[in-house]
Design an enzyme around this catalytic site. Structure first.
Site, PDB file in Angstrom:
ATOM      1  CG  ASP A 276      66.804  10.545 -60.470  1.00  8.37           C
ATOM      2  OD1 ASP A 276      67.051   9.335 -60.632  1.00  8.37           O
ATOM      3  OD2 ASP A 276      67.452  11.281 -59.698  1.00  8.37           O
TER       4      ASP A 276
ATOM      5  CD  GLU B  61      64.988   9.638 -54.227  1.00  7.50           C
ATOM      6  OE1 GLU B  61      65.442   9.721 -55.375  1.00  7.50           O
ATOM      7  OE2 GLU B  61      65.479   8.881 -53.366  1.00  7.50           O
TER       8      GLU B  61
ATOM      9  CD  GLU C 286      70.515  10.348 -63.900  1.00  8.26           C
ATOM     10  OE1 GLU C 286      71.129  11.350 -64.353  1.00  8.26           O
ATOM     11  OE2 GLU C 286      70.919   9.182 -64.086  1.00  8.26           O
TER      12      GLU C 286
ATOM     13  CG  HIS D 104      76.568   4.779 -61.240  1.00  9.88           C
ATOM     14  ND1 HIS D 104      75.539   5.261 -62.001  1.00  9.88           N
ATOM     15  CD2 HIS D 104      76.232   5.055 -59.962  1.00  9.88           C
ATOM     16  CE1 HIS D 104      74.620   5.796 -61.220  1.00  9.88           C
ATOM     17  NE2 HIS D 104      75.022   5.691 -59.972  1.00  9.88           N
TER      18      HIS D 104
ATOM     19  NE  ARG E 106      73.182   7.191 -70.325  1.00 16.06           N
ATOM     20  CZ  ARG E 106      72.688   6.009 -69.997  1.00 16.06           C
ATOM     21  NH1 ARG E 106      72.447   5.720 -68.743  1.00 16.06           N
ATOM     22  NH2 ARG E 106      72.426   5.106 -70.932  1.00 16.06           N
TER      23      ARG E 106
ATOM     24  CG  HIS F 254      77.034   0.506 -62.452  1.00 19.29           C
ATOM     25  ND1 HIS F 254      76.662   0.113 -63.709  1.00 19.29           N
ATOM     26  CD2 HIS F 254      75.933   1.089 -61.907  1.00 19.29           C
ATOM     27  CE1 HIS F 254      75.400   0.447 -63.927  1.00 19.29           C
ATOM     28  NE2 HIS F 254      74.933   1.050 -62.840  1.00 19.29           N
TER      29      HIS F 254
HETATM   30  C1  UD1 Z   1      70.777   3.976 -64.406  1.00 18.26           C
HETATM   31  C2  UD1 Z   1      70.000   5.274 -64.266  1.00 18.26           C
HETATM   32  C3  UD1 Z   1      70.652   6.175 -63.233  1.00 18.26           C
HETATM   33  C4  UD1 Z   1      70.876   5.433 -61.929  1.00 18.26           C
HETATM   34  C5  UD1 Z   1      71.618   4.138 -62.179  1.00 18.26           C
HETATM   35  C6  UD1 Z   1      71.721   3.337 -60.920  1.00 18.26           C
HETATM   36  C7  UD1 Z   1      68.945   6.228 -66.274  1.00 18.26           C
HETATM   37  C8  UD1 Z   1      69.162   6.964 -67.530  1.00 18.26           C
HETATM   38  N1  UD1 Z   1      70.043   5.990 -65.548  1.00 18.26           N
HETATM   39  O1  UD1 Z   1      72.051   4.320 -64.924  1.00 18.26           O
HETATM   40  O2  UD1 Z   1      69.801   7.281 -62.991  1.00 18.26           O
HETATM   41  O3  UD1 Z   1      71.643   6.246 -61.085  1.00 18.26           O
HETATM   42  O4  UD1 Z   1      70.890   3.359 -63.143  1.00 18.26           O
HETATM   43  O5  UD1 Z   1      72.694   2.330 -61.011  1.00 18.26           O
HETATM   44  O6  UD1 Z   1      67.858   5.836 -65.974  1.00 18.26           O
HETATM   45  N2  UD1 Z   1      74.111  -3.373 -66.848  1.00 18.26           N
HETATM   46  C9  UD1 Z   1      74.127  -4.748 -66.802  1.00 18.26           C
HETATM   47  N3  UD1 Z   1      73.403  -5.374 -65.824  1.00 18.26           N
HETATM   48  C10 UD1 Z   1      72.689  -4.699 -64.903  1.00 18.26           C
HETATM   49  C11 UD1 Z   1      72.692  -3.298 -64.953  1.00 18.26           C
HETATM   50  C12 UD1 Z   1      73.397  -2.645 -65.954  1.00 18.26           C
HETATM   51  O7  UD1 Z   1      74.770  -5.412 -67.603  1.00 18.26           O
HETATM   52  O8  UD1 Z   1      72.074  -5.324 -64.037  1.00 18.26           O
HETATM   53  C13 UD1 Z   1      74.893  -2.702 -67.925  1.00 18.26           C
HETATM   54  C14 UD1 Z   1      74.216  -2.837 -69.302  1.00 18.26           C
HETATM   55  O9  UD1 Z   1      75.207  -3.005 -70.281  1.00 18.26           O
HETATM   56  C15 UD1 Z   1      73.539  -1.486 -69.471  1.00 18.26           C
HETATM   57  C16 UD1 Z   1      74.541  -0.572 -68.774  1.00 18.26           C
HETATM   58  O10 UD1 Z   1      74.979  -1.310 -67.643  1.00 18.26           O
HETATM   59  O11 UD1 Z   1      73.329  -1.159 -70.814  1.00 18.26           O
HETATM   60  C17 UD1 Z   1      74.006   0.771 -68.326  1.00 18.26           C
HETATM   61  O12 UD1 Z   1      72.774   0.666 -67.635  1.00 18.26           O
HETATM   62  P1  UD1 Z   1      71.744   1.927 -67.639  1.00 18.26           P
HETATM   63  O13 UD1 Z   1      70.552   1.559 -66.824  1.00 18.26           O
HETATM   64  O14 UD1 Z   1      71.509   2.381 -69.019  1.00 18.26           O
HETATM   65  O15 UD1 Z   1      72.582   3.081 -66.972  1.00 18.26           O
HETATM   66  P2  UD1 Z   1      73.093   3.267 -65.499  1.00 18.26           P
HETATM   67  O16 UD1 Z   1      74.374   4.013 -65.567  1.00 18.26           O
HETATM   68  O17 UD1 Z   1      73.015   1.985 -64.779  1.00 18.26           O
HETATM   69  N1  UDP Z   2      74.351  -0.740 -53.794  1.00 18.16           N
HETATM   70  C1  UDP Z   2      74.310  -2.129 -53.677  1.00 18.16           C
HETATM   71  N2  UDP Z   2      75.419  -2.838 -54.017  1.00 18.16           N
HETATM   72  C2  UDP Z   2      76.549  -2.264 -54.466  1.00 18.16           C
HETATM   73  C3  UDP Z   2      76.579  -0.845 -54.594  1.00 18.16           C
HETATM   74  C4  UDP Z   2      75.450  -0.113 -54.259  1.00 18.16           C
HETATM   75  O1  UDP Z   2      73.310  -2.701 -53.262  1.00 18.16           O
HETATM   76  O2  UDP Z   2      77.512  -2.979 -54.743  1.00 18.16           O
HETATM   77  C5  UDP Z   2      73.136   0.042 -53.447  1.00 18.16           C
HETATM   78  C6  UDP Z   2      73.325   1.146 -52.446  1.00 18.16           C
HETATM   79  O3  UDP Z   2      73.091   0.669 -51.131  1.00 18.16           O
HETATM   80  C7  UDP Z   2      72.296   2.190 -52.863  1.00 18.16           C
HETATM   81  C8  UDP Z   2      72.089   1.937 -54.324  1.00 18.16           C
HETATM   82  O4  UDP Z   2      72.703   0.678 -54.616  1.00 18.16           O
HETATM   83  O5  UDP Z   2      71.051   1.998 -52.210  1.00 18.16           O
HETATM   84  C9  UDP Z   2      72.722   3.030 -55.131  1.00 18.16           C
HETATM   85  O6  UDP Z   2      72.677   2.683 -56.455  1.00 18.16           O
HETATM   86  P1  UDP Z   2      73.459   3.445 -57.564  1.00 18.16           P
HETATM   87  O7  UDP Z   2      74.621   4.142 -56.975  1.00 18.16           O
HETATM   88  O8  UDP Z   2      73.700   2.464 -58.646  1.00 18.16           O
HETATM   89  O9  UDP Z   2      72.380   4.481 -58.097  1.00 18.16           O
HETATM   90  P2  UDP Z   2      71.958   5.956 -57.675  1.00 18.16           P
HETATM   91  O10 UDP Z   2      71.589   5.953 -56.241  1.00 18.16           O
HETATM   92  O11 UDP Z   2      73.103   6.842 -58.009  1.00 18.16           O
HETATM   93  O12 UDP Z   2      70.793   6.248 -58.560  1.00 18.16           O
END
Ligand code: UD1
Ligand code: UDP
Length: 365
Positions: free
Chosen positions: A97, A119, A133, A206, A208, A239
């Site tokens: 999602d 999924e 999502e 984490h 939004r 995160h």
């Molecule tokens: C995204 C997904 C969410 C998922 C989550 C898993 C969308 C809209 N959201 O949300 O569904 O649950 O990932 O973690 O698709 N960033 C870094 N390095 C990284 C990753 C993130 O610096 O490796 C920072 C960046 O500043 C980025 C911010 O995190 O802009 C947010 O990342 P983003 O993918 O937009 O949102 P998530 O909350 O991670």
């Molecule tokens: N995870 C990881 N390292 C961490 C925290 C989470 O590898 O420090 C893994 C966890 O095992 C799970 C996934 O990240 O499989 C969950 O990711 P997240 O919570 O970011 O996203 P969501 O599942 O909510 O989309």
């Protein structure tokens, strides 16, 4: 002729759930597997790919600091159109999602390329929760030719929305496939030495829709509960979203039994879950993992698309009200019977062979 299957994903959880499938498809002679990452997550994505030794064929590198949904959607669409023309896949697989998954599916729709949704069928039926999502997964379902539903409940959701039964397959969740390879007896880690004999609460937050006051409430409840239980320590692999980090630092700094650390590699994180007393999270995937490991989870969200674990008893939806989360933490920490009642046997989310089933279905059709 080999069937060309392209997998497109961009974030940490998608990678954790797609890598077992990539490995399965790569082992099949009848499939040619192409991996494209959008790079919606940069560092967190590559840590998973490295752990599974997956090297992507294409990386759109779309991530920007504090990116918006507009950034992710437009940059993915921009990058993927010409790539689909170049690769000409028979089928594209997306996961779950995220906005990567939504935008990639939309691009495939524009190019009339069949999409398989891994999924599929998870629902809260509240389009704003989780945001965005719930919209993403419903929009992908409209486009998808194959819906790989992790549970019977997910299949029923899709049927009730009018999707054809012949396009829906119950496979289990591929995250359980990953878990079967990561959790080890005798695992050790310096942070777990810091925990020692204390009871460990593993925390991740984490989402939004939790940014702002809901997130502060979750942290305040945690801080209060931990400060009142001298045999409890919490670890929060935080995160990389800078907005999350700012709030966490403001609310949790200075509490010596709560440790914020950098995100863990998936191998380590799964072993931390296995070692935990309980888990406090707003994550999606962790609800499935913890259920499989029989660890009680307090889900700090208003809704969950994973009601099977709530019905089974391993998950408790506690919302984002500070007093309610605090009470729920206290109950699990102080009432052994309440704690044991949440440790129910079995996982509603799969048996660890979902990737095999998905590969079989794709290559048979
Ligand atoms: C995204 C997904 C969410 C998922 C989550 C898993 C969308 C809209 N959201 O949300 O569904 O649950 O990932 O973690 O698709 N960033 C870094 N390095 C990284 C990753 C993130 O610096 O490796 C920072 C960046 O500043 C980025 C911010 O995190 O802009 C947010 O990342 P983003 O993918 O937009 O949102 P998530 O909350 O991670
Ligand atoms: N995870 C990881 N390292 C961490 C925290 C989470 O590898 O420090 C893994 C966890 O095992 C799970 C996934 O990240 O499989 C969950 O990711 P997240 O919570 O970011 O996203 P969501 O599942 O909510 O989309």
């Amino acid at each position: 002729m080999k069937k060309k299957i392209m997998l497109i994903f961009g974030t940490r959880p998608e990678a954790i759930k797609m890598c077992p499938l990539i490995c399965e498809l790569k082992a099949r002679d009848e499939a040619q597997t192409v991996v494209c990452v959008t790079g919606q997550h940069r560092q967190m994505l590559y840590r998973v790919l490295d752990a599974f030794s997956v090297v992507p064929d294409y990386d759109l590198s779309i991530m920007t600091e504090s990116q918006t949904l507009f950034d992710i959607t437009s940059r993915t669409l921009d990058g993927i159109g010409s790539l689909l023309d170049e690769v000409k896949p028979d089928t594209v697989l997306v996961h779950g999602d995220t906005t990567t998954a939504f935008a990639a599916s939309l691009a495939c729709f524009y190019k009339r390329i069949p999409v398989g949704h891994v999924e599929a069928g998870l629902r809260t039926y509240n389009i704003y929760s989780p945001f965005p999502e719930e919209f993403n997964r419903r929009a992908i379902a409209i486009i998808a030719r194959y819906c790989f539903a992790p549970t019977e409940r997910a299949r029923l959701n899709l049927l009730s929305e009018g999707y054809k039964p012949e396009g829906i397959f119950v496979t289990g969740n591929t995250v359980i496939d990953a878990l079967r390879t990561t959790v080890r007896e005798g695992y050790s880690h310096p942070e777990l030495e810091w925990v020692g004999d204390s009871r460990l609460i593993t925390v991740t937050v984490h989402r939004r829709e939790n940014l702002g006051m809901p997130m502060r409430n979750i942290f305040r409840a945690l801080r209060k509960a931990v400060s009142e239980a001298s045999d409890v320590k919490a670890i929060y692999p935080i995160h990389m979203n800078p907005l999350v980090r700012r709030i966490a630092n403001e609310e949790l700094c200075g509490c010596d039994r709560i440790k914020m650390i950098e995100p863990l590699d998936v191998f380590d994180f799964h072993n931390f879950l296995a070692r935990s007393y309980l888990i406090l999270t707003d994550s999606g995937g962790i609800q499935e993992e913890a259920s499989f490991l029989r660890k009680p989870v307090l889900v700090a969200r208003e809704t969950t698309e994973r009601p099977e674990g709530v019905e089974q008893g391993t998950l408790r939806l506690v919302g984002t009200d500070e007093a309610n989360i605090y009470r729920s933490l206290k109950l699990l920490l102080e009432d052994e019977r309440a704690y044991r009642a949440m440790q129910r046997a079995g996982s509603p989310y799969g048996d660890g062979f979902a990737s095999k089933r998905i590969a079989d279905i794709l290559l048979k059709h």
